[in-house]
Design a protein around this motif. Structure first.
Motif, PDB file in Angstrom:
ATOM      1  N   THR A  48      76.782   3.008  54.564  1.00  0.00           N
ATOM      2  CA  THR A  48      77.868   2.828  53.600  1.00  0.00           C
ATOM      3  C   THR A  48      78.438   4.198  53.224  1.00  0.00           C
ATOM      4  OG1 THR A  48      76.418   3.002  51.671  1.00  0.00           O
ATOM      5  CG2 THR A  48      76.686   0.806  52.670  1.00  0.00           C
ATOM      6  N   PRO A  49      79.667   4.222  52.703  1.00  0.00           N
ATOM      7  CA  PRO A  49      80.226   5.504  52.267  1.00  0.00           C
ATOM      8  C   PRO A  49      79.356   6.233  51.244  1.00  0.00           C
ATOM      9  CG  PRO A  49      81.981   3.889  52.436  1.00  0.00           C
ATOM     10  CD  PRO A  49      80.686   3.145  52.668  1.00  0.00           C
ATOM     11  N   SER A  50      78.725   5.477  50.336  1.00  0.00           N
ATOM     12  CA  SER A  50      77.880   6.151  49.339  1.00  0.00           C
ATOM     13  C   SER A  50      76.650   6.767  49.996  1.00  0.00           C
ATOM     14  CB  SER A  50      77.458   5.169  48.240  1.00  0.00           C
ATOM     15  OG  SER A  50      76.700   4.092  48.764  1.00  0.00           O
ATOM     16  N   GLN A  51      76.123   6.131  51.066  1.00  0.00           N
ATOM     17  CA  GLN A  51      74.998   6.720  51.788  1.00  0.00           C
ATOM     18  C   GLN A  51      75.424   7.985  52.526  1.00  0.00           C
ATOM     19  OE1 GLN A  51      73.986   3.169  54.071  1.00  0.00           O
ATOM     20  NE2 GLN A  51      72.040   2.966  52.963  1.00  0.00           N
ATOM     21  N   VAL A  52      76.597   7.942  53.157  1.00  0.00           N
ATOM     22  CA  VAL A  52      77.102   9.120  53.862  1.00  0.00           C
ATOM     23  C   VAL A  52      77.401  10.244  52.881  1.00  0.00           C
ATOM     24  CG1 VAL A  52      78.979  10.006  55.303  1.00  0.00           C
ATOM     25  CG2 VAL A  52      78.021   7.751  55.770  1.00  0.00           C
ATOM     26  N   SER A  53      77.849   9.891  51.678  1.00  0.00           N
ATOM     27  CA  SER A  53      78.167  10.919  50.676  1.00  0.00           C
ATOM     28  C   SER A  53      76.932  11.722  50.271  1.00  0.00           C
ATOM     29  CB  SER A  53      78.789  10.283  49.432  1.00  0.00           C
ATOM     30  OG  SER A  53      77.834   9.535  48.700  1.00  0.00           O
ATOM     31  N   LEU A  54      75.751  11.194  50.576  1.00  0.00           N
ATOM     32  CA  LEU A  54      74.530  11.939  50.272  1.00  0.00           C
ATOM     33  C   LEU A  54      74.438  13.228  51.089  1.00  0.00           C
ATOM     34  CD1 LEU A  54      71.934   9.012  49.997  1.00  0.00           C
ATOM     35  CD2 LEU A  54      72.748  10.491  48.153  1.00  0.00           C
ATOM     36  N   LEU A  55      75.262  13.354  52.156  1.00  0.00           N
ATOM     37  CA  LEU A  55      75.332  14.620  52.882  1.00  0.00           C
ATOM     38  C   LEU A  55      75.795  15.732  51.950  1.00  0.00           C
ATOM     39  CD1 LEU A  55      75.328  12.653  55.415  1.00  0.00           C
ATOM     40  CD2 LEU A  55      76.719  14.397  56.530  1.00  0.00           C
ATOM     41  N   PHE A  56      76.746  15.407  51.074  1.00  0.00           N
ATOM     42  CA  PHE A  56      77.193  16.374  50.078  1.00  0.00           C
ATOM     43  C   PHE A  56      76.159  16.519  48.970  1.00  0.00           C
ATOM     44  CE2 PHE A  56      81.378  15.233  51.845  1.00  0.00           C
ATOM     45  CZ  PHE A  56      81.927  16.494  52.009  1.00  0.00           C
ATOM     46  N   THR A  57      75.617  15.383  48.528  1.00  0.00           N
ATOM     47  CA  THR A  57      74.713  15.393  47.379  1.00  0.00           C
ATOM     48  C   THR A  57      73.446  16.193  47.669  1.00  0.00           C
ATOM     49  OG1 THR A  57      75.563  13.257  46.620  1.00  0.00           O
ATOM     50  CG2 THR A  57      73.416  13.953  45.769  1.00  0.00           C
ATOM     51  N   SER A  58      72.795  15.899  48.797  1.00  0.00           N
ATOM     52  CA  SER A  58      71.556  16.613  49.112  1.00  0.00           C
ATOM     53  C   SER A  58      71.828  18.100  49.306  1.00  0.00           C
ATOM     54  CB  SER A  58      70.899  16.024  50.367  1.00  0.00           C
ATOM     55  OG  SER A  58      71.720  16.207  51.511  1.00  0.00           O
TER      56      SER A  58
END
Length: 423
Positions: A48-58
């Protein structure tokens, strides 16, 4: 009201400064490099987009926390070794991210990448400010130029490599960072260890100073808006990898231009405080436009590219103000400031994804605009501190301008004496 009376060019620098600046370009390419491949990652890895956004978050949250340790490390092994260690960590983890086969693996390796990024960013700013010729303001402009160029090139390279494979941008960073690592080893001279060894708690203690805390909290809010746009806007655009690369390259070019030219021009006419208030208000309005017209692709693309103007201005003026108002060593100030602002940048894309999943595509951008407005309110509480920062910057620029004039006068006198001797 000008804070930039110096005529000294920020681009007349020693080779070591250029080596660090080049490494900064490559490092900051990592911010926008993954932007064009976000939708492709979502599709290829069934995330999901929110899972992919974890690339930025982590990446950004680990960068933020690791910022607290950069002074501790650099005061024990020296600035050059810290730069080399940070670059080496980025090379390893960016390559591992490219070799990974799952979104969880990439997110984890991006976290390791963030550790290297923290070691490099905080130390590189301190090295450039400490080694650059032409004064403090010129050093910051050079640093922000590197940031802008990296942000501009990152999406273009990411789009081109990402069109071949989503793994391409990660391997591309590994290769480029390896080049930057060699340049740093060869061109940057070993730096002496500081007389005092920094503590892990130094950046936290530095936040007791009202000016640094105020600017940090403002930057947290500003970065929330910034990374909402950077981390979530690619999804509603519904463009292919190449097209996304071109869009964010246009955005990055504006970041670079306004970092180098727009920010000094605006600050010289309005002063630090009014320039920041105006810039943040326009940035919030632009993000609001993105939220209102998320379904209109043309308006969305134009509004996203235009945000580069406001990001460029804010990056330069804010970094100068932070390094001026903080009554601590600049490496400590950089670490404390980076800790707060990267927290906002790291959480924003993930929250944006969750808001879109629970509500609609417009809500994340409304939240981003609101965060920037909160940042304006926070900044207003430290208005007098901004005036003080402006006085310090003007005095620093005047000192370096006077020193440059004295050097030129001495050179003219020496030339006249040589001419007299020859005749």
């Amino acid at each position: 009201m000008s804070s930039h009376p110096s005529t000294v060019s920020p681009f007349r620098q020693p080779k070591a400064v250029w080596a660090v600046a080049f490494a900064c370009v490559i490092s900051f390419m990592g911010i926008g490099l993954v932007d064009p491949i976000l939708p492709a990652l979502s599709t290829s890895l069934h995330a999901t987009p929110s899972q992919v956004s974890l690339l930025f978050t982590s990446y950004l949250v680990v960068t933020a926390v690791a910022m607290l340790f950069t002074g501790f490390v650099s005061s024990r092994i020296g600035a050059k070794r810290t730069l080399v260690a940070g670059l080496g960590v980025i090379v390893v983890f960016s390559a591992l991210a490219g070799a990974s086969g799952s979104i969880g693996g990439i997110v984890g390796f991006r976290a390791g990448w963030g550790l290297g990024n923290a070691l490099f960013i905080a130390t590189s700013l301190a090295v450039i400010v400490g080694s650059a010729s032409g004064g403090f303001a010129g050093a910051i402009i050079l640093y922000e130029t590197a940031l802008g160029i990296g942000i501009a090139i990152g999406p273009l390279l990411g789009g081109e490599l990402g069109a071949i494979s989503w793994r391409g941008p990660f391997f591309g960073v590994a290769v480029l960072m390896a080049i930057a690592l060699v340049a740093t080893i060869v061109l940057v001279q070993p730096t002496p260890e500081p007389e005092r060894r920094a503590s892990v708690l130094d950046p936290v203690k530095a936040l007791r100073h009202r000016g640094l805390l105020t600017m940090g909290l403002m930057a947290l809010c500003y970065n929330w808006g910034f990374f909402t746009v950077l981390g979530y806007a690619p999804y509603p655009m519904e463009l292919d990898t190449h097209q996304l690369g071109y869009v964010f390259t246009g955005w990055g070019v504006l970041v670079a231009f306004f970092s180098v030219f727009g920010a000094p021009w605006l600050q010289s006419r309005l002063g630090i405080a009014r320039a920041l208030y105006l810039n943040l208000a326009l940035f919030a309005a632009d993000i609001l436009v993105i939220g209102l017209f998320t379904d209109d692709r043309t308006t969305l693309i134009v509004a996203v590219i235009v945000t580069g103007c406001f990001i460029g201005v804010n990056n330069t003026i804010t970094t100068q103000a932070v390094m001026t108002v903080a009554p601590v060593e600049r490496s400590t100030a950089s670490a404390a400031y980076g800790f707060i602002r990267f927290i906002g940048g790291g959480l924003a894309p993930y929250v944006a994804g969750k808001l879109a999943e629970h509500y609609d595509l417009h809500v994340p951008f409304y939240a981003g605009a609101a965060a920037v407005v909160v940042g304006i309110a926070v900044l207003a509480t430290g208005h007098s501190l901004l005036a003080e920062a402006e006085r310090h910057q003007a005095a620093d620029a005047a000192r370096h301008s006077a020193a440059e004039n004295r050097n030129e006068e001495l050179e003219r006198q020496a030339e006249a004496e040589d001419l007299g001797s020859a005749t």
